[in-house]
Each structure stands twice: as structure tokens, then as C-alpha cells.
Design an enzyme around this catalytic site. Structure first.
Site, PDB file in Angstrom:
ATOM      1  N   VAL A 163      -4.601 -40.847   9.215  1.00  0.00           N
ATOM      2  CA  VAL A 163      -5.306 -41.281   8.008  1.00  0.00           C
ATOM      3  C   VAL A 163      -5.334 -40.049   7.099  1.00  0.00           C
ATOM      4  CG1 VAL A 163      -7.544 -41.975   7.068  1.00  0.00           C
ATOM      5  CG2 VAL A 163      -6.674 -43.060   9.156  1.00  0.00           C
ATOM      6  N   PRO A 164      -4.551 -40.089   6.014  1.00  0.00           N
ATOM      7  CA  PRO A 164      -4.201 -38.837   5.322  1.00  0.00           C
ATOM      8  C   PRO A 164      -5.280 -38.279   4.394  1.00  0.00           C
ATOM      9  CG  PRO A 164      -3.127 -40.676   4.255  1.00  0.00           C
ATOM     10  CD  PRO A 164      -3.878 -41.256   5.432  1.00  0.00           C
ATOM     11  N   CYS A 165      -6.372 -37.820   4.962  1.00  0.00           N
ATOM     12  CA  CYS A 165      -7.414 -37.204   4.138  1.00  0.00           C
ATOM     13  C   CYS A 165      -6.923 -35.880   3.551  1.00  0.00           C
ATOM     14  CB  CYS A 165      -8.696 -37.000   4.943  1.00  0.00           C
ATOM     15  SG  CYS A 165      -8.493 -35.962   6.390  1.00  0.00           S
ATOM     16  N   HIS A 166      -5.835 -35.350   4.112  1.00  0.00           N
ATOM     17  CA  HIS A 166      -5.300 -34.095   3.547  1.00  0.00           C
ATOM     18  C   HIS A 166      -4.718 -34.309   2.151  1.00  0.00           C
ATOM     19  CE1 HIS A 166      -1.948 -36.025   5.775  1.00  0.00           C
ATOM     20  NE2 HIS A 166      -1.170 -35.529   4.826  1.00  0.00           N
TER      21      HIS A 166
END
Lengths: 195, 163
Positions: A163-166
Site C-alpha cells: 500500500v504505497p504510502c511512500h
């Protein structure tokens, strides 16, 4: 006790462990399985329930502490099961090699509730190589004033990388925060821009 | 029990295997007892009190599973005149040889010594607890375990250290 007189071979135990995991799985006794995976950003711990991948953890979080928390929040019936997480590991390997842009995995979002889960579910819509600001995310999920809450939803993302919170940055272009450390966040963004 | 089950397997897997091997010999029977022990433990894990001595609890399960395996073995046993020999010593694989043969030596011990060794010396149960599961008095358990160890030490005297 002097166990030197009674040695037990590591391979024998590993084989018994694998047999136990298969039998437990067959009987539906396993609520959680996990494995570790070596990656360019360090060793990751991957954990899954029967609904899907539920947790990705960085080594700096302390894997024992992460497993303790999973035991308390979900179930202590946990075993190391490298085989069942083979597909997840393969997809991550491909991602880090620059050969994969999206993950095709079942996700179990149960570790987050309410607004945090809404934000985390949205994050996968930010495409590979793209970024958004915390403010933009807040607006997109319909809570334009909840910028700080978006920040904490990203900071508590139980499934980093997947889950690409970056991909969420500060409005001024700053990196913001990252559970795995800002260096890791920068590495992931570099990877996605370079590939 | 709130501890991740995997940790119990890692921490106590070797002890339980020693117990099973001492009780049943090296091989499929001990492996079966080990597997059945941890499967039973996993089934009961949720309901286990947090202050339980996990190792002693596992050893007690292993003791019951060893009895189950022994009974199953008796039911399917085929009479035979020959007894398998211990493997010959092989200096290139001294450690492997030791690992196999020490259990053969354990298997030759009188049953009470073997079981006292399994549950008290290797499994860590007290003399009283061991007497409770294998019968006899705590004092007899203490003597049987000591006699068994004495016999094994004669066979496996340390190669180094004071004579």
C-alpha cells in the site's frame, strides 16, 4: 541439562516444522502465517491471514514485537510458512527489480479502521512513479481539512510498500515521514522513477 | 496464551524432539509424536493460561502422544528375529554418527531409566512430575535418571577436558 550429549539436527527440526505447518494448515488451525524476505531496503516481515496479506513490517520495528502485536490483535495461532507467502515474495522481488508496477494480491485491511482504512485503501490508486500530497489525498477522500489525519493514516499503514504510502509527500515537496525511515522512502521513490 | 505459537515451536521444538526420541527412538515414531504434540498444542493454544510453563506443558503432551504412538506401533507390529544394528562409526561424519548412535544407546537402557531420562533429564519435569507420569516414587525417578546418564557417560566420555 547437558544437551551436547543429545544433539538435535537443525535440518530435522526444519523438516518437522514444515510438516507441522502443512498439517496445521490442512486442519484450519492457522490464523496467521508469516515469513521474512531480504530486499534492497532490508529484511521485511510479511504476514497473512486467510483473507490476504495483513502486515508488512520493517526490521527496525522489531519482528518479535510485530509478531507479539499480531498475536494480540488477530490471533496467537501463528506459524512461519514460507511456502504460503511465496507468491507475495515473488511479486515483491519483481517490484524491487523494477519489473513490476502493481501488486496483484488479496489484502486484509483489518488492522486499520475508520478513516485510516479509507485513506489506506485509496493509496493504491496513486500510480507507480506518481506522487500526491497529504493535502491532495485529504481532498480526494472527501475530507479536505483532514490533512493531519491523512498523515497519521500513512504513518500507521500496516502494509508499507504494497500500500504505497511512500507516494504521499508534503505540499512543499518534503518527504514527510516514513515508518521505514526517510532513506527507505527516498529509495522507493527513486526506484519508481528510474524504472 | 498470547505468545505467537511459532515462538513456542522455536524455543521448545528441540527439547520436545529429545523427549520423543528418548521415549521412542530416532525415526518415524518420534517424528510422529513430535508432530502430534505440536498440533495438539496449537489446538489448545488460545485457551492456555498466560502463566503456564509452556515447556513442561508440551513435555506432558509429548508423553501422552508417545504412549499413543507406542500403542499404535504395538497394533501394527510384525514379529522379527533380527534387531537392526547400530550404524558403524565413520570418522568423517563423527557428529552425525554420534547423533544417531547416542539415541541407539538410549534405546538400550532399561525402560524406567529411559523414561526418567526423557521426561526429567531432557524434558525438565521435576522428579515428582515425572513420577506422576511414569509411575513409581520421585526418589526412584531420581535414581533411574542418574543411572541412565551414568551409563551414557561411560559410552560417551568427553574427548577433552579433565580425565
Amino acid at each position: 541439562m547437558n544437551t551436547e550429549l543429545f544433539p538435535v539436527d537443525h535440518d530435522d527440526l526444519a523438516a518437522l516444522h514444515a510438516r507441522l505447518t502443512r498439517a496445521a494448515d490442512r486442519e484450519g488451525l492457522l490464523d496467521l502465517v508469516y515469513r521474512t524476505l531480504d530486499t534492497p531496503i532490508g529484511t521485511l516481515l510479511l504476514a497473512a491471514t486467510d483473507r490476504g496479506l495483513v502486515r508488512v513490517a520493517f526490521e527496525r520495528e522489531g519482528f518479535d514485537a510485530v509478531l507479539d502485536a499480531l498475536a494480540a490483535k488477530i490471533s496467537p495461532r501463528i506459524l512461519d510458512d514460507t511456502a504460503r507467502l511465496e507468491d507475495t515474495a515473488r511479486q515483491l522481488d519483481e517490484y524491487f527489480a523494477g519489473a513490476r508496477r502493481t501488486f496483484d494480491l488479496q489484502i486484509d485491511y483489518r488492522l486499520s479502521s475508520g478513516f485510516r482504512q479509507v485513506v489506506q485503501r485509496y493509496l493504491s490508486h496513486i500510480g507507480y512513479g506518481h506522487t500526491a500530497t497529504y493535502k491532495q489525498v485529504a481532498e480526494t477522500v472527501g475530507k479536505p481539512r483532514a490533512v493531519r489525519a491523512v498523515g497519521s493514516a500513512c504513518a500507521t499503514n500496516p502494509l508499507p510498500v504494497i500500500v504505497p504510502c511512500h507516494r504521499v509527500l508534503r505540499t512543499d515537496g518534503g518527504l514527510g515521514g516514513y515508518l521505514g525511515g526517510l532513506e527507505v522512502k527516498a529509495t522507493l521513490l527513486d526506484l519508481e522513477h528510474a524504472a | 496464551m498470547q505468545i505467537p505459537f511459532e515462538r513456542a515451536v522455536r524455543e521448545h521444538g528441540a527439547t520436545v524432539l529429545r523427549v520423543c526420541r528418548a521415549a521412542l527412538g530416532v525415526g518415524a515414531d518420534a517424528d510422529d509424536a513430535w508432530s502430534e504434540t505440536f498440533l495438539a498444542a496449537l489446538r489448545a493454544w488460545d485457551g492456555l493460561a498466560d502463566d503456564t510453563n509452556v515447556e513442561a506443558w508440551l513435555v506432558r503432551i509429548a508423553q501422552r502422544k508417545a504412549i499413543d504412538v507406542t500403542r499404535a506401533r504395538a497394533r501394527r507390529a510384525v514379529p522379527t528375529d533380527t534387531v537392526a544394528d547400530s550404524p558403524a562409526p565413520d570418522n568423517d561424519h563423527a557428529e552425525v554418527w554420534h547423533e544417531v548412535t547416542v539415541w541407539h544407546e538410549v534405546a538400550k537402557l532399561p525402560e524406567r531409566q529411559r523414561l526418567a531420562l526423557a521426561y526429567h533429564y531432557l524434558g525438565g519435569l521435576t522428579h515428582v512430575e515425572t513420577a506422576d507420569v511414569i509411575g513409581g516414587s520421585p526418589d526412584a525417578v531420581r535414581r533411574a535418571a542418574a543411572d541412565g546418564i551414568k551409563t551414557l557417560r561411560r559410552t560417551y566420555a568427553p574427548k577433552t577436558g579433565p580425565a
